[in-house]
Design a protein around this motif. Structure first.
Motif, PDB file in Angstrom:
ATOM      1  N   LEU A  75      -4.736   4.464 -15.891  1.00 35.62           N
ATOM      2  CA  LEU A  75      -5.106   4.178 -14.646  1.00 35.62           C
ATOM      3  C   LEU A  75      -4.402   3.179 -14.118  1.00 35.62           C
ATOM      4  O   LEU A  75      -3.920   3.075 -13.070  1.00 35.62           O
ATOM      5  N   GLU A  78      -1.195   3.420 -11.357  1.00 35.77           N
ATOM      6  CA  GLU A  78      -1.191   2.825  -9.959  1.00 35.77           C
ATOM      7  C   GLU A  78       0.197   1.966  -9.777  1.00 35.77           C
ATOM      8  O   GLU A  78       0.727   2.051  -8.630  1.00 35.77           O
ATOM      9  N   TRP A 120       7.501   3.632  -7.693  1.00 33.86           N
ATOM     10  CA  TRP A 120       7.889   4.570  -6.565  1.00 33.86           C
ATOM     11  C   TRP A 120       7.977   3.830  -5.260  1.00 33.86           C
ATOM     12  O   TRP A 120       9.129   3.884  -4.713  1.00 33.86           O
ATOM     13  N   PRO A 151      -5.759  15.114 -15.992  1.00 38.37           N
ATOM     14  CA  PRO A 151      -5.725  16.738 -15.384  1.00 38.37           C
ATOM     15  C   PRO A 151      -4.295  17.267 -15.446  1.00 38.37           C
ATOM     16  O   PRO A 151      -3.384  16.940 -14.494  1.00 38.37           O
ATOM     17  N   GLY A 152      -4.128  18.377 -16.276  1.00 37.77           N
ATOM     18  CA  GLY A 152      -2.871  19.322 -16.105  1.00 37.77           C
ATOM     19  C   GLY A 152      -1.824  18.349 -16.676  1.00 37.77           C
ATOM     20  O   GLY A 152      -0.495  18.513 -16.066  1.00 37.77           O
ATOM     21  N   ALA A 153      -1.992  17.309 -17.216  1.00 39.54           N
ATOM     22  CA  ALA A 153      -0.916  16.432 -17.971  1.00 39.54           C
ATOM     23  C   ALA A 153       0.241  17.289 -18.506  1.00 39.54           C
ATOM     24  O   ALA A 153      -0.079  18.171 -19.177  1.00 39.54           O
ATOM     25  N   SER A 186       7.491  15.350 -13.670  1.00 36.45           N
ATOM     26  CA  SER A 186       6.615  14.363 -12.607  1.00 36.45           C
ATOM     27  C   SER A 186       6.375  13.224 -13.424  1.00 36.45           C
ATOM     28  O   SER A 186       5.974  12.901 -14.514  1.00 36.45           O
ATOM     29  N   LEU A 192       4.727  10.581 -12.297  1.00 33.82           N
ATOM     30  CA  LEU A 192       3.318  10.217 -12.247  1.00 33.82           C
ATOM     31  C   LEU A 192       2.573  10.626 -13.422  1.00 33.82           C
ATOM     32  O   LEU A 192       1.935   9.709 -13.928  1.00 33.82           O
ATOM     33  N   ALA A 244      -0.570   9.345   0.416  1.00 31.52           N
ATOM     34  CA  ALA A 244      -0.270   9.904  -0.926  1.00 31.52           C
ATOM     35  C   ALA A 244      -0.734   8.872  -2.075  1.00 31.52           C
ATOM     36  O   ALA A 244      -1.207   9.193  -3.010  1.00 31.52           O
ATOM     37  N   LEU A 285      -3.834   9.579  -4.518  1.00 29.28           N
ATOM     38  CA  LEU A 285      -3.475   9.197  -6.053  1.00 29.28           C
ATOM     39  C   LEU A 285      -4.531   8.559  -6.785  1.00 29.28           C
ATOM     40  O   LEU A 285      -5.045   8.971  -7.913  1.00 29.28           O
ATOM     41  N   GLU A 286      -4.859   7.437  -6.270  1.00 28.36           N
ATOM     42  CA  GLU A 286      -5.590   6.556  -6.842  1.00 28.36           C
ATOM     43  C   GLU A 286      -6.957   7.079  -6.813  1.00 28.36           C
ATOM     44  O   GLU A 286      -7.970   6.900  -7.744  1.00 28.36           O
ATOM     45  N   ALA A 332      -7.655   9.864  -9.220  1.00 27.75           N
ATOM     46  CA  ALA A 332      -7.431   9.300 -10.691  1.00 27.75           C
ATOM     47  C   ALA A 332      -8.684   8.762 -11.102  1.00 27.75           C
ATOM     48  O   ALA A 332      -9.365   8.935 -11.920  1.00 27.75           O
ATOM     49  N   TRP A 353     -10.913  12.282 -11.769  1.00 24.32           N
ATOM     50  CA  TRP A 353     -10.635  12.314 -12.937  1.00 24.32           C
ATOM     51  C   TRP A 353     -11.627  11.438 -13.725  1.00 24.32           C
ATOM     52  O   TRP A 353     -12.409  12.109 -14.668  1.00 24.32           O
ATOM     53  N   TRP A 409      -9.809  21.301  -7.828  1.00 29.33           N
ATOM     54  CA  TRP A 409      -8.645  21.228  -8.630  1.00 29.33           C
ATOM     55  C   TRP A 409      -7.947  22.775  -8.626  1.00 29.33           C
ATOM     56  O   TRP A 409      -6.735  22.940  -8.782  1.00 29.33           O
ATOM     57  N   GLY A 464       6.584  12.414  -4.381  1.00 26.38           N
ATOM     58  CA  GLY A 464       6.683  11.552  -5.556  1.00 26.38           C
ATOM     59  C   GLY A 464       7.610  12.116  -6.525  1.00 26.38           C
ATOM     60  O   GLY A 464       8.016  13.137  -6.555  1.00 26.38           O
ATOM     61  N   ALA A 466       7.885  15.414  -8.287  1.00 28.04           N
ATOM     62  CA  ALA A 466       6.705  15.918  -7.552  1.00 28.04           C
ATOM     63  C   ALA A 466       6.750  17.700  -7.929  1.00 28.04           C
ATOM     64  O   ALA A 466       7.960  18.087  -8.135  1.00 28.04           O
ATOM     65  N   PRO A 516      -1.389  22.926 -13.430  1.00 28.21           N
ATOM     66  CA  PRO A 516      -0.528  22.035 -12.959  1.00 28.21           C
ATOM     67  C   PRO A 516      -0.878  20.748 -12.999  1.00 28.21           C
ATOM     68  O   PRO A 516      -2.119  20.244 -13.319  1.00 28.21           O
ATOM     69  N   SER A 517      -0.122  19.808 -12.976  1.00 24.85           N
ATOM     70  CA  SER A 517      -0.392  18.439 -13.078  1.00 24.85           C
ATOM     71  C   SER A 517      -1.227  17.971 -11.621  1.00 24.85           C
ATOM     72  O   SER A 517      -0.874  17.676 -10.496  1.00 24.85           O
ATOM     73  N   ILE A 518      -2.758  17.821 -11.850  1.00 25.39           N
ATOM     74  CA  ILE A 518      -3.401  17.504 -10.682  1.00 25.39           C
ATOM     75  C   ILE A 518      -3.050  16.144  -9.983  1.00 25.39           C
ATOM     76  O   ILE A 518      -3.169  15.998  -8.745  1.00 25.39           O
ATOM     77  N   LEU A 519      -2.591  15.113 -10.796  1.00 26.51           N
ATOM     78  CA  LEU A 519      -2.234  13.976 -10.160  1.00 26.51           C
ATOM     79  C   LEU A 519      -1.030  13.992  -9.257  1.00 26.51           C
ATOM     80  O   LEU A 519      -0.906  13.643  -8.110  1.00 26.51           O
ATOM     81  N   ALA A 520      -0.092  14.831  -9.908  1.00 22.73           N
ATOM     82  CA  ALA A 520       1.458  15.082  -9.135  1.00 22.73           C
ATOM     83  C   ALA A 520       0.986  15.974  -8.083  1.00 22.73           C
ATOM     84  O   ALA A 520       1.619  15.493  -6.982  1.00 22.73           O
ATOM     85  N   SER A 575      -0.647  13.827  -4.921  1.00 21.24           N
ATOM     86  CA  SER A 575       0.300  13.366  -4.299  1.00 21.24           C
ATOM     87  C   SER A 575       0.794  14.047  -3.246  1.00 21.24           C
ATOM     88  O   SER A 575       1.121  13.592  -2.072  1.00 21.24           O
TER      89      SER A 575
END
Lengths: 407, 407
Positions: A48, A52, A59, A228-230, A279, A281, B47, B51-52, B55, B59, B72, B227, B230, B278-282, B285
């Motif tokens: 985490l 950030e 970024w 998630p989805g890493a 990605s 991130l 974004a 994103l935060e 996460a 997550w 998701w 990002g 992305a 897919p990467s949920i974090l990416a 964003s």
């Protein structure tokens, strides 16, 4: 049948746990016992923080310059180097990117094109995506695709099969494959095995090189806790890399990407698996998540996971439930599956109590145990509550019998 | 030759700018004029916030339940729906995932297998990855791969060519393709065109459906500001989707992924392009980044980008520099390229002054203009400083002549 450990015994086990310091490395919600880290690991605090930092600083402040200055260009390789010891391979033999399915496609197409007459195969009942993607590849190239019976070792396989994808830990049973034996037999028959480490990496004390494995892929979001989805990862033994010409050739896998020339020439080394910008991130989160393993021995992780799984198997035995997982005391992956015709509703009733496991149709309750953040006390408590939910038939309440899309 | 606008004129333009409210939606570092948003867009504040939240809350608190509860599962499709109006297509014709190169592979392999005798092609000098991946596909399937001369319209193409990948905006020149004409001719000759929108999406006022385009891919990290690295996106016109059988078939593109059955059956609709989680974090964003376009007309975005580019072309003309981009007043993408034998060093000298552009070997300075966060004043100031760096030969200083891996 062994008895469930009592509170004093659980406390004694926790006090003696060599992994107990790892718990504080995770941000887990209060009041939850999380038994689904085999589907989605929870966030390590470091992930985490780094996420950030990567977003706001690298970024937001560094902008395009961060490709150089923050090490983004090398991040897939750097993350691979960090992951390599967890699976027993060298640092320059792993790269993190894409997804498991896409990486199987890359590896299988590269291996299959070297023996176009051979069939590509997967075990019936293995995680479905592994078969789907071989089926897709075969339909494209015209090679044969086969399902084989579970547990058929290379010596007993149809000799027409040249490439086999197989899970190192089965997603339902948690059975651990005998990688050393499979590779020994594969050397005799000329079979290439792609190991799917999705349910094994970060949990089983893998020694891929020692066991003779040459190719593997794995998942970043299960026991490795990457988010998630890493991004996934691919391993290719160093002496095999030069022979890999996969077809999803993109500019960042080119030998000189910033020359922007027409005509593809693969990079030296494991970098050639890269297609395009990953990605940053997502991969930053995975990279940082791996810090949760600092000073924690995989042998201890695997042993404690087995002990935690044993507690649930003991509870299951007490309730008279069947399991499809290797039994009490047996070597297995990080989860156990218990069978109950009302398994879905039991899982929902447990979720309502803050105990999160999952369910696989038609009747399997699956509970995963990541020893980095789970204590013996918690797993003993979860087992006690499962017994209560079953014995009191709490699962019959209507709200626990409404199906959702994902469980 | 037009003169550079003076301070009063720049202020007047900013005051009348219909996009001026968008600037506050971005978190840009102080003291920077960012002219590389065509390589990597800066973070929209939304974004970073989302994103935060994704996460820490989705997550960290929701854990596995967020696949349902935080949406998701639908996020790649929901993000596609949000992006669709920016490229002039319907909401159920776009999905966000993977990378541009992987999506070209999926589309090109699906289209090519329907006409196995046909060649697949890309323009010489187009963004290299588009050629690399067709080359990789052709080597796998045995179909022919060709480079064609830039600007060859479908009617003039070798009739053997059945699939063409072409940039809607060229990554060096910024020339905008005549999509409507190309598609009109392609209908006559039976050619399938995959448009690469990497340098167009979010900048050019694309009307893909109106222009007859059927297939496209694009990048999430350039003008769309999703990002670093992305997820990309793919567009397929609704009437063409059922005919798409791409080979990278994974479980989340299956019609019933949670049945976990052997044997692939593609989902209905655009979902079939999905391979795996897919990467949920990416993607979160990217999804949030698209909010920067709220109430901003793409026609205004394109027009202002042209006006900003004109300022740099005027500065280039004043310095006697050649450009390879469409000239002052001409329709073009969001960047301009100016040629100077010391282009690399000039770009570095400008970076040292807080003006970030980039460089493409051997001698092209490339400056990108995203009108959502750049003011006329800033671009006028950057142009003035470029003139100063060139006229004073500041670029000759040794520290500006050290090459880095990425620029």
């Amino acid at each position: 049948m062994n008895a469930l450990p009592d509170a004093a015994e659980l406390a004694r086990l926790d006090a003696a746990d060599p992994l107990r310091a790892a718990r504080d490395r995770f941000a887990l919600p209060d009041g939850i016992i999380y038994l689904d880290g085999n589907s989605l690991g929870p966030p390590p605090r470091r992930a985490l923080e780094r996420l950030e930092e990567a977003a706001r600083e690298e970024w937001g402040q560094g902008l395009i310059k961060s490709w150089n200055d923050a090490g983004w260009m090398e991040l897939p390789l750097a993350t691979g180097r960090k992951l390599a010891p967890l699976i027993g391979v060298d640092g320059d033999e792993v790269v993190c990117l894409d997804t498991v399915t896409i990486l199987i496609f890359k590896l299988a197409s590269a291996l299959s094109r070297k023996k176009p007459e051979a069939a590509i195969a997967v075990e019936r009942g293995d995680f479905p995506t592994d078969g789907y993607v071989l089926e897709g590849l075969a339909a494209l190239t015209g090679c044969a695709f086969k399902y084989v019976e579970p547990g058929t070792s290379p010596a007993a396989l149809d000799p027409e099969i040249g490439v086999l994808v197989r899970s190192a830990v089965h997603y339902k049973t948690a059975e651990i494959a005998d990688i050393a034996r499979w590779e020994r037999e594969a050397r005799e028959t000329g079979l290439d095995i792609i190991w799917d480490l999705s349910h094994a990496a970060g949990l089983v004390d893998l020694k891929l090189k020692q066991d003779g494995a040459r190719f593997a892929v794995g998942c970043g979001y299960k026991f490795l806790n990457g988010g998630p989805g890493a991004p996934a990862f691919v391993y290719c033994r160093s002496d095999e890399i030069a022979g890999i010409d996969h077809p999803v050739t993109g500019w960042l896998g080119h030998d000189t990407p910033f020359d922007f020339v027409d005509g593809y020439r693969p990079a030296e080394g494991i970098r050639r698996f890269i297609t395009s910008s990953p990605s940053i991130l997502a991969i930053t989160s995975l990279n940082a998540a791996l810090d949760a393993y600092d000073a924690m021995a995989l042998s201890e992780v695997e042993a404690k996971a087995r002990a935690l799984g044993d507690i649930f198997l003991q509870a299951g035995a007490q309730l008279g439930l069947d399991t499809i997982s290797p039994g009490i005391g047996a070597r297995r992956g990080g989860h156990v599956c218990l069978r109950h015709e009302h398994g879905y509703a039991i899982a929902q009733a447990l979720i309502a109590r803050g105990i999160i496991g999952d369910f696989r149709a038609p009747d399997l309750m699956r509970f995963g145990f990541n020893p980095l953040y789970l204590s013996y006390r918690e797993v003993g408590e979860a087992a006690r509550q499962m017994i209560e939910v079953v014995e009191t038939r709490e699962y019959e309440r209507p709200e626990f019998n409404v199906r959702k899309a994902v469980t």
